[in-house]
Design an enzyme around this catalytic site. Sequence first.
Site, mmCIF file in Angstrom:
data_model
loop_
_atom_site.group_PDB
_atom_site.id
_atom_site.type_symbol
_atom_site.label_atom_id
_atom_site.label_comp_id
_atom_site.label_asym_id
_atom_site.label_seq_id
_atom_site.Cartn_x
_atom_site.Cartn_y
_atom_site.Cartn_z
ATOM 1 N N CYS A 2 0.757 -1.355 0.107
ATOM 2 C CA CYS A 2 -0.078 0.053 0.048
ATOM 3 C C CYS A 2 0.888 1.199 -0.052
ATOM 4 O O CYS A 2 1.968 1.067 0.337
ATOM 5 C CB CYS A 2 -0.880 0.217 1.267
ATOM 6 S SG CYS A 2 -1.715 -1.652 1.577
ATOM 7 N N ARG A 27 1.792 1.539 -5.926
ATOM 8 C CA ARG A 27 1.820 0.476 -4.756
ATOM 9 C C ARG A 27 0.494 -0.232 -4.609
ATOM 10 O O ARG A 27 0.667 -1.021 -3.831
ATOM 11 C CB ARG A 27 2.307 1.249 -3.485
ATOM 12 C CG ARG A 27 3.560 1.901 -3.755
ATOM 13 C CD ARG A 27 4.174 2.646 -2.405
ATOM 14 N NE ARG A 27 4.143 1.785 -1.590
ATOM 15 C CZ ARG A 27 5.348 1.038 -1.298
ATOM 16 N NH1 ARG A 27 6.478 1.122 -2.202
ATOM 17 N NH2 ARG A 27 5.460 0.097 -0.213
ATOM 18 N N TRP A 76 -3.694 -1.752 -1.543
ATOM 19 C CA TRP A 76 -3.756 -3.078 -2.342
ATOM 20 C C TRP A 76 -4.182 -4.171 -1.290
ATOM 21 O O TRP A 76 -3.434 -4.300 -0.435
ATOM 22 C CB TRP A 76 -2.267 -3.217 -2.749
ATOM 23 C CG TRP A 76 -2.271 -4.566 -3.639
ATOM 24 C CD1 TRP A 76 -2.642 -4.459 -5.074
ATOM 25 C CD2 TRP A 76 -1.706 -5.737 -3.418
ATOM 26 N NE1 TRP A 76 -2.164 -5.483 -5.594
ATOM 27 C CE2 TRP A 76 -1.897 -6.410 -4.794
ATOM 28 C CE3 TRP A 76 -1.759 -6.310 -2.376
ATOM 29 C CZ2 TRP A 76 -1.627 -7.919 -4.859
ATOM 30 C CZ3 TRP A 76 -1.217 -7.917 -2.494
ATOM 31 C CH2 TRP A 76 -1.399 -8.327 -3.668
ATOM 32 N N ASN A 102 0.854 0.051 6.222
ATOM 33 C CA ASN A 102 1.297 -0.863 5.039
ATOM 34 C C ASN A 102 1.946 -1.943 5.697
ATOM 35 O O ASN A 102 2.753 -1.964 6.408
ATOM 36 C CB ASN A 102 2.156 -0.145 4.191
ATOM 37 C CG ASN A 102 2.861 -0.810 3.029
ATOM 38 O OD1 ASN A 102 2.484 -2.005 2.455
ATOM 39 N ND2 ASN A 102 4.001 -0.463 2.574
ATOM 40 N N GLY A 103 1.424 -3.279 5.200
ATOM 41 C CA GLY A 103 2.275 -4.452 5.616
ATOM 42 C C GLY A 103 1.106 -5.600 5.901
ATOM 43 O O GLY A 103 0.104 -5.468 5.831
ATOM 44 N N GLU A 485 11.472 -12.817 -19.591
ATOM 45 C CA GLU A 485 10.981 -11.643 -19.385
ATOM 46 C C GLU A 485 10.110 -10.825 -20.557
ATOM 47 O O GLU A 485 8.979 -10.101 -20.057
ATOM 48 C CB GLU A 485 12.264 -10.662 -19.257
ATOM 49 C CG GLU A 485 12.232 -9.316 -19.051
ATOM 50 C CD GLU A 485 11.408 -8.828 -17.833
ATOM 51 O OE1 GLU A 485 11.307 -9.616 -17.163
ATOM 52 O OE2 GLU A 485 11.236 -7.706 -17.607
ATOM 53 N N LYS A 489 6.448 -9.370 -19.351
ATOM 54 C CA LYS A 489 5.987 -8.082 -19.852
ATOM 55 C C LYS A 489 4.570 -8.195 -20.676
ATOM 56 O O LYS A 489 3.462 -7.446 -20.409
ATOM 57 C CB LYS A 489 6.800 -7.327 -20.964
ATOM 58 C CG LYS A 489 8.022 -7.008 -20.199
ATOM 59 C CD LYS A 489 8.059 -5.784 -19.618
ATOM 60 C CE LYS A 489 7.884 -6.016 -17.974
ATOM 61 N NZ LYS A 489 8.917 -6.119 -16.939
ATOM 62 N N GLU A 492 1.593 -9.279 -17.727
ATOM 63 C CA GLU A 492 1.420 -8.611 -16.678
ATOM 64 C C GLU A 492 0.729 -7.263 -17.262
ATOM 65 O O GLU A 492 -0.304 -6.705 -16.589
ATOM 66 C CB GLU A 492 2.541 -8.082 -16.025
ATOM 67 C CG GLU A 492 3.592 -7.252 -16.606
ATOM 68 C CD GLU A 492 4.850 -7.058 -15.581
ATOM 69 O OE1 GLU A 492 4.517 -6.859 -14.449
ATOM 70 O OE2 GLU A 492 5.829 -6.909 -16.195
ATOM 71 N N HIS A 508 8.219 -31.518 -25.710
ATOM 72 C CA HIS A 508 7.892 -32.280 -24.711
ATOM 73 C C HIS A 508 6.546 -32.276 -24.142
ATOM 74 O O HIS A 508 6.234 -32.623 -22.893
ATOM 75 C CB HIS A 508 8.926 -32.380 -23.843
ATOM 76 C CG HIS A 508 10.348 -32.964 -24.162
ATOM 77 N ND1 HIS A 508 10.694 -34.204 -24.427
ATOM 78 C CD2 HIS A 508 11.361 -32.035 -24.607
ATOM 79 C CE1 HIS A 508 11.793 -34.409 -25.109
ATOM 80 N NE2 HIS A 508 12.393 -33.137 -24.959
ATOM 81 N N LYS A 607 3.614 -2.246 -7.260
ATOM 82 C CA LYS A 607 4.899 -2.272 -7.852
ATOM 83 C C LYS A 607 5.754 -2.947 -6.611
ATOM 84 O O LYS A 607 6.811 -3.376 -7.195
ATOM 85 C CB LYS A 607 5.112 -0.695 -8.014
ATOM 86 C CG LYS A 607 6.541 -0.607 -8.223
ATOM 87 C CD LYS A 607 7.007 -0.026 -9.607
ATOM 88 C CE LYS A 607 8.403 -0.036 -10.181
ATOM 89 N NZ LYS A 607 8.467 -0.869 -11.157
HETATM 90 C C1 F6R Z 1 7.679 -7.095 -13.542
HETATM 91 C C2 F6R Z 1 7.791 -6.582 -12.215
HETATM 92 C C3 F6R Z 1 8.071 -7.696 -11.130
HETATM 93 C C4 F6R Z 1 9.381 -7.169 -10.299
HETATM 94 C C5 F6R Z 1 9.213 -8.076 -8.765
HETATM 95 C C6 F6R Z 1 10.380 -7.698 -8.130
HETATM 96 O O1 F6R Z 1 7.778 -6.121 -14.449
HETATM 97 O O2 F6R Z 1 8.381 -5.548 -12.033
HETATM 98 O O3 F6R Z 1 8.178 -8.794 -11.459
HETATM 99 O O4 F6R Z 1 10.468 -7.450 -10.753
HETATM 100 O O5 F6R Z 1 8.094 -7.835 -8.094
HETATM 101 O O6 F6R Z 1 10.609 -6.621 -7.692
HETATM 102 P P1 F6R Z 1 11.800 -5.765 -6.991
HETATM 103 O O7 F6R Z 1 12.969 -5.536 -8.052
HETATM 104 O O8 F6R Z 1 11.345 -4.409 -6.439
HETATM 105 O O9 F6R Z 1 12.314 -6.653 -5.754
#
Ligand code: F6R
Length: 612
Positions: A2, A27, A76, A102-103, A485, A489, A492, A508, A607
């Site tokens: 959050c 967040r 969140w 937050n937590g 990766e 992208k 998500e 397989h 994030k």
């Molecule tokens: C994907 C993305 C997430 C972060 C993951 C780790 O685009 O941003 O998969 O890479 O949540 O986050 P950090 O790097 O902050 O530990």
Amino acid sequence: MCGIVGYNGYDQAAPILLDGLEKLEYRGYDSSGLAVRNGKNEIEIVKAKGRLRILSEKTDGGNALAGSCGIGHTRWATHGEPSENNAHPHISDDKNVTGVHNGIIENYQELKEKLLRHNYRFYSDTDTEVAIKLIDYYMKKYSEGPVDSIARAMTRIRGSYALVVMFRDYPDEIFCARKDSPLIIGTKEGETFAASDVPAILKYTRTVYYIGNQQIARLGKGTAEFFDIDREPVEIEPKEVKWDAEAAEKGGFEHFMIKEIHEQPKAVRDTINSIVKGNSIEFGETGISDEIIQGIGRIIIVACGSAYHVGMAAQYVFEDLAKIPVRVELASEFRYRDPLLLKDDLVIVISQSGETADSLAALRLAKEEGIRTLGIINVVGSSIAREAEHVFYTLAGPEIAVATTKAYSAQLAAVYALAIQFAKVRGTIDQQKYEELLAELGTLPGKMEKILEDKERIQWFAAKYSNAKDMFFIGRGIDYAISMEGSLKMKEISYVHSEAYAAGELKHGTISLVENGTLVVGVCTQNRLFEKTRSNMVEVKSRGAYLMGLTSYGNYSIEDTADFTVYIPKTDQHFTTSLAIIPLQLLGYYLSVARGLNVDKPRNLAKSVTVE
Ligand code: F6R
């Protein structure tokens, strides 16, 4: 996950809180709320379900709430569905204590039962309401002030928290406490701010205090005092934030994500320049000496999501250049599997935020075992940065879009530099190769810029395939890491079901999913593996797949197989991830735009994942 903001000063608090929350909306964004102390010394609370915009409309941009001291929250949901009732701030039964959190409070059920026995009543399903009422309980039980009551509650609460709290009878103050969740304090003449992250307050001040774990803060108007859990005063030195305030604005781009995609050359250049001096690498403040490098027997890279994908690419680079065995582990798995660690291991934790709960727990586990740790971190002063033995800061600047791009690229640059230096120190490459690799590393930002100049082709392709339902990304070796990766992208931000597969593994099982029109991206940047992957592309094509090829200039024979090809400039084979990822980021971005989705704040995601 959050976002929290607090303000105590002489200006109207609500517009400042809303502005800060907007910067933190990445967040969490399923509900939000404000609490402001008005002229009659009453605390007024307004909450809204849904995006922050709704709260802003409800309060007329904050103007409907008069008062110069307040707190705000964007949520969140963890405990209790997203609803107005569960939205923060939460308040104690007689309005004595109001707070945001937050937590996750792990023992909230047990604490709630205790409070119920003492006649407290609960209106929400949140753990936060329990924390607020626990503080109120201790305040009344011991007839003590805010710092004492918060400290007593902290000794009972298990879990993680950043708490920002107002007390009815302490009108000119805000109180904060944190354990394992991010919280910073900013001050300037006559004003004090609290926030989960720097961008929320960057517009107002650059003087920031990083409040320590299990510490408490008392915020006056322009003052901040800190205490430990034993209520003893502690000194915290303020730090000057170097991030540019504009870095946290869109600067003419439609979305933060596309802005950040364009900032990648700079992020990589800045990160490289921080350690490459002339013809050599100097790790300086990271404290990684040649002696340490020589003593390392194995590297374990631990991370989540995209940072884990950086680890996947790094594995190939470290093993190939420095001949050190590398394991790459998901932090959420590593922390619970009782890993067998060896005394000469180096555990590298990669994290943009430096707050990811699983990565932080993995770091702590390694430290408890006495293993040397290195954090590759973007956010200065974050928990992992503070707790890791060595820290290599990536210089990507603030990353706002939920989907990472520039931080991922900066992390790659950091691991390349480490691998090159390890290789030199351990004698697995000679001076000439070392200098060649460093020179090539320096060319990456320019090559990234070239790829970005050609983005319209990807935009056209994304618009054409915006109705895609399933996608596969295939590649071998480093190309498999790139595929992972690229696929993340895509899913998500575009909500297209997508999977990354090691190209040789397709037959397989997974190839049965390929049918007429299935979109498959074949990543072929590794010369040694080019023909192997191309033959896997032929296999899916003969089963009806529509093929996008991604390779380096010169490998034109791919056009015999692929229906649409994207070329990247040639570079050393170890560094191709940095270039090949850009078209894939653009593909995810433009597909999301073509589908009219919320690119910067995709559904269900936040994030910074500060819960496990
Ligand atoms: C994907 C993305 C997430 C972060 C993951 C780790 O685009 O941003 O998969 O890479 O949540 O986050 P950090 O790097 O902050 O530990």
